[in-house]
Design an enzyme around this catalytic site. Structure first.
Site, PDB file in Angstrom:
ATOM      1  N   PHE A  14      11.952 -12.376  -0.542  1.00 27.88           N
ATOM      2  CA  PHE A  14      10.910 -12.941   0.325  1.00 27.88           C
ATOM      3  C   PHE A  14       9.914 -11.838   0.674  1.00 27.88           C
ATOM      4  O   PHE A  14       9.666 -11.521   1.827  1.00 27.88           O
ATOM      5  CB  PHE A  14      11.551 -13.552   1.590  1.00 27.88           C
ATOM      6  CG  PHE A  14      10.709 -14.626   2.236  1.00 27.88           C
ATOM      7  CD1 PHE A  14      10.360 -15.781   1.535  1.00 27.88           C
ATOM      8  CD2 PHE A  14      10.258 -14.495   3.552  1.00 27.88           C
ATOM      9  CE1 PHE A  14       9.587 -16.772   2.125  1.00 27.88           C
ATOM     10  CE2 PHE A  14       9.488 -15.489   4.150  1.00 27.88           C
ATOM     11  CZ  PHE A  14       9.156 -16.626   3.438  1.00 27.88           C
ATOM     12  N   LYS A 131       9.400 -10.742 -14.012  1.00 25.42           N
ATOM     13  CA  LYS A 131       9.317 -10.445 -15.446  1.00 25.42           C
ATOM     14  C   LYS A 131      10.661 -10.034 -16.031  1.00 25.42           C
ATOM     15  O   LYS A 131      10.888 -10.189 -17.229  1.00 25.42           O
ATOM     16  CB  LYS A 131       8.342  -9.292 -15.687  1.00 25.42           C
ATOM     17  CG  LYS A 131       6.897  -9.585 -15.376  1.00 25.42           C
ATOM     18  CD  LYS A 131       6.049  -8.331 -15.656  1.00 25.42           C
ATOM     19  CE  LYS A 131       4.568  -8.594 -15.504  1.00 25.42           C
ATOM     20  NZ  LYS A 131       4.170  -9.026 -14.158  1.00 25.42           N
ATOM     21  N   VAL A 158       3.066 -13.635 -16.396  1.00 25.18           N
ATOM     22  CA  VAL A 158       1.958 -13.122 -17.205  1.00 25.18           C
ATOM     23  C   VAL A 158       0.648 -13.454 -16.493  1.00 25.18           C
ATOM     24  O   VAL A 158       0.357 -14.627 -16.247  1.00 25.18           O
ATOM     25  CB  VAL A 158       1.968 -13.728 -18.625  1.00 25.18           C
ATOM     26  CG1 VAL A 158       0.786 -13.214 -19.446  1.00 25.18           C
ATOM     27  CG2 VAL A 158       3.272 -13.395 -19.344  1.00 25.18           C
ATOM     28  N   GLY A 212      -7.025   0.227  -4.736  1.00 21.83           N
ATOM     29  CA  GLY A 212      -5.699  -0.389  -4.752  1.00 21.83           C
ATOM     30  C   GLY A 212      -5.361  -1.065  -6.074  1.00 21.83           C
ATOM     31  O   GLY A 212      -4.333  -1.722  -6.195  1.00 21.83           O
ATOM     32  N   GLU A 215      -1.818   2.440  -8.990  1.00 19.43           N
ATOM     33  CA  GLU A 215      -0.885   3.100  -8.084  1.00 19.43           C
ATOM     34  C   GLU A 215      -1.048   4.618  -8.156  1.00 19.43           C
ATOM     35  O   GLU A 215      -1.742   5.132  -9.035  1.00 19.43           O
ATOM     36  CB  GLU A 215       0.546   2.699  -8.459  1.00 19.43           C
ATOM     37  CG  GLU A 215       0.745   1.198  -8.262  1.00 19.43           C
ATOM     38  CD  GLU A 215       2.167   0.758  -8.573  1.00 19.43           C
ATOM     39  OE1 GLU A 215       3.099   1.402  -8.067  1.00 19.43           O
ATOM     40  OE2 GLU A 215       2.322  -0.226  -9.319  1.00 19.43           O
ATOM     41  N   ASP A 226       2.800  -1.932 -18.638  1.00 18.09           N
ATOM     42  CA  ASP A 226       2.694  -3.236 -17.980  1.00 18.09           C
ATOM     43  C   ASP A 226       2.271  -4.310 -18.995  1.00 18.09           C
ATOM     44  O   ASP A 226       2.880  -5.379 -19.085  1.00 18.09           O
ATOM     45  CB  ASP A 226       1.683  -3.138 -16.832  1.00 18.09           C
ATOM     46  CG  ASP A 226       1.328  -4.490 -16.253  1.00 18.09           C
ATOM     47  OD1 ASP A 226       2.208  -5.100 -15.617  1.00 18.09           O
ATOM     48  OD2 ASP A 226       0.186  -4.954 -16.447  1.00 18.09           O
ATOM     49  N   LYS A 230       4.170  -7.900 -20.779  1.00 17.98           N
ATOM     50  CA  LYS A 230       3.571  -9.238 -20.866  1.00 17.98           C
ATOM     51  C   LYS A 230       3.513  -9.723 -22.316  1.00 17.98           C
ATOM     52  O   LYS A 230       3.741 -10.900 -22.600  1.00 17.98           O
ATOM     53  CB  LYS A 230       2.180  -9.227 -20.231  1.00 17.98           C
ATOM     54  CG  LYS A 230       2.246  -9.007 -18.717  1.00 17.98           C
ATOM     55  CD  LYS A 230       0.877  -8.753 -18.098  1.00 17.98           C
ATOM     56  CE  LYS A 230       1.034  -8.384 -16.626  1.00 17.98           C
ATOM     57  NZ  LYS A 230      -0.198  -7.757 -16.082  1.00 17.98           N
ATOM     58  N   GLY A 327      -2.547 -10.688  -7.490  1.00 18.90           N
ATOM     59  CA  GLY A 327      -2.915 -11.167  -6.160  1.00 18.90           C
ATOM     60  C   GLY A 327      -1.797 -11.988  -5.554  1.00 18.90           C
ATOM     61  O   GLY A 327      -1.066 -12.677  -6.254  1.00 18.90           O
TER      62      GLY A 327
END
Lengths: 348, 348
Positions: A14, A131, A158, A212, A215, A226, A230, A327
């Site tokens: 959560f 993922k 993805v 932002g 990182e 990354d 995907k 997001g």
């Protein structure tokens, strides 16, 4: 539309995505009922940091969100059973659908893999943005879902909620997809866009970190790791491959200089970090690497942190989708659309 | 996946699109069964030019296609009942699904409107590429389908099989769509693309006619009438409006000069014929007209006969889809994907 069931949801994890999805559920509760005949009850939440609560009659989700926003733990919720771990929650709660949104472990799938496996074996639907499980065991888990008559959906693994896996499975159903090729990482696309404006790589990276997008340790993005994950997911879920991460060739953007960018521009091209997976005579070939894209290709115009994928198909030729790649709300949405798809499949 | 039924299809109309779809059905028969549990039988075809044939036990579709390719009429088919008109075929055949692909009459909906209405009332699914019925009576027909527990689907009425209506309904389900804005006509986009290269309007139009993109009388395209119909359909099916064609403000591209194109270019813009429909405080506002699009907008890069739409949503922001806007196979595909969606909804 005819409502067929009221979903009983359990959140495993959560954090940002789970809470983003809870916000959407609360905000859209009436609309979802009126428009899609979709009704839900959250019966359990089990989180590593926040603790856990289970009430077979359902939790007051507004109250939970207020508590969490005030820094309270789930154990402080007035009713219900406390302290159930994820596996106990999955197995012993009366939830029929598991929202798997714990942290991602790409290497092994992590505890999330066991969460998904356990849920599907118990005949519970799973919607997930994680993922790890799908990268490590897509085939096993999809077959497990089929065998148990439930659904395992993971649009958000993805490029957040931008239609990708669902686009291929649903709105392109019946097409043979020969190749998928796209901009799957917003950070690197932002950096390359800034270099296009004349900024040096190091400055563009710093700017991305300030905003932002990147990182402090940007390795995962700039080295293409990354995007590699995907591509692996697309290969194994849409292209029918059964690959591992190492089977996806990988190169990042750190070798691209401002001079390279400017030379490409003169030739009418633009450097992009492209992830691709395609059918060849020898099977599926998948890779991530910088590519010079001609300016008249739809991917060339995709600038900043936006993501995009081109599907090359037998019946429609090329179809390109462009949208956000990350997001809280955008990823939360992916869980909603997956649930609505399950809801639709439950209709007569 | 579990097969729930074998579709019994009746083609109403058997021109380019219908034959394109028949080709796809034949070519993909085994794949569709293996992958989607989709099985079919064509029981009837009724066409204004080719005549009609009905066999409750199913027609040999390969044989039908061979006959049609050799210039034979459907009456020459060796078995079955001949001479049934569309309405009799819809009502009295044992088809459970009607493929409505007769000619489009945007003004009144034409005979096709009665075909769709009759089929839905008789409890038969309808998949269609015919703009007429949905442009004139979307609300009535969608409600009629709901009431009769069947589906009415029409992806192909807007930019062929490129996911548009299904994108909004399925992969964006749960999002509020605030605006749809796009390049909905390939002919005018081709002409504007050629003008971008320095060609005068008249020359670009001639070139489009040579290539078969534009008709001898190009009015429907260049005056924005074709795009207007698509905006109307999107407004009434996706945006929840209940409009008529005249409610969609319309302006074509004939007023755009080479000078306009060049001036826009200097400002970093590009002229596009844009169809749009958006939510406003006063309700849905819909229009078609030339717009100067900034070069960093995904629609700006869409050149030639390609189509594209940007959906502005509450949860995902902007999502853009780019794909073909026409074509025999591309439009035939839309019927397939709609049928597969119905097949999926029949599963448990």
């Amino acid at each position: 539309m005819v409502k067929k069931m009221k979903f009983r949801l359990a959140f495993i994890g959560f954090g940002v995505v789970g809470q983003g999805f809870a916000d959407i559920l609360l905000k859209k509760e009436h609309e979802l009922k009126d428009r899609y005949g979709f009704e839900y009850e959250v019966v359990a939440i089990s989180d590593m940091k926040l603790g856990s609560v289970y009430d077979e009659d359902g939790l007051d989700l507004s109250r939970v969100m207020n508590m969490v926003n005030q820094g309270d733990r789930l154990e402080d919720y007035p009713t219900g059973i406390k302290g159930w771990d994820p596996l106990k929650t999955i197995k012993e709660s009366n939830a029929d659908t598991i929202i798997e949104v714990t942290y991602t472990d790409m290497k092994t799938g992590g505890p999330a893999l066991e969460h998904v496996r356990t849920a599907l074996k118990a005949g519970k639907h799973v919607v997930s943005t994680n993922k790890g499980p799908v990268a490590n065991a897509a085939k096993e888990l999809m077959e497990l879902a089929d065998r148990n008559g439930v659904k395992y959906r993971f649009e958000g693994t993805v490029v957040s909620g931008t239609p990708t896996i669902n686009l291929a499975w649903e709105t392109l159903a019946g097409c043979e997809i020969k190749e998928i090729k796209g901009i799957l990482n917003g950070t690197t696309n932002y950096i390359l866009s800034k270099m296009e404006e004349g900024m040096e790589y190091e400055d563009a990276l710093k700017k991305a970190q300030e905003l932002g997008y990147a990182e402090a340790d940007p390795t995962g993005d700039v080295e293409g790791i990354d995007a590699q994950g995907k591509v692996l997911i697309l290969s194994n879920t849409v292209m029918g491959a059964d690959m591992e991460l190492e089977d996806v060739a990988r190169e990042g953007i750190t070798g691209i200089s401002l001079q390279d960018v400017e030379e490409a521009k003169k030739e009418g091209h633009r450097w992009k970090l492209i992830g691709s997976t395609k059918k060849t005579e020898g099977g599926i070939e998948a890779s991530v690497g910088p590519e010079k894209i001609p300016m008249d290709h739809p991917l060339a115009g995709v600038m900043g942190p936006t993501n995009a994928l081109t599907f090359t198909t037998d019946l429609l030729g090329d179809v390109t989708i462009i949208g956000p790649g990350a997001g809280k709300m955008e990823t939360g949405f992916s869980l909603l659309v997956d649930l609505l798809a399950i809801n639709g499949a439950m209709e007569g």
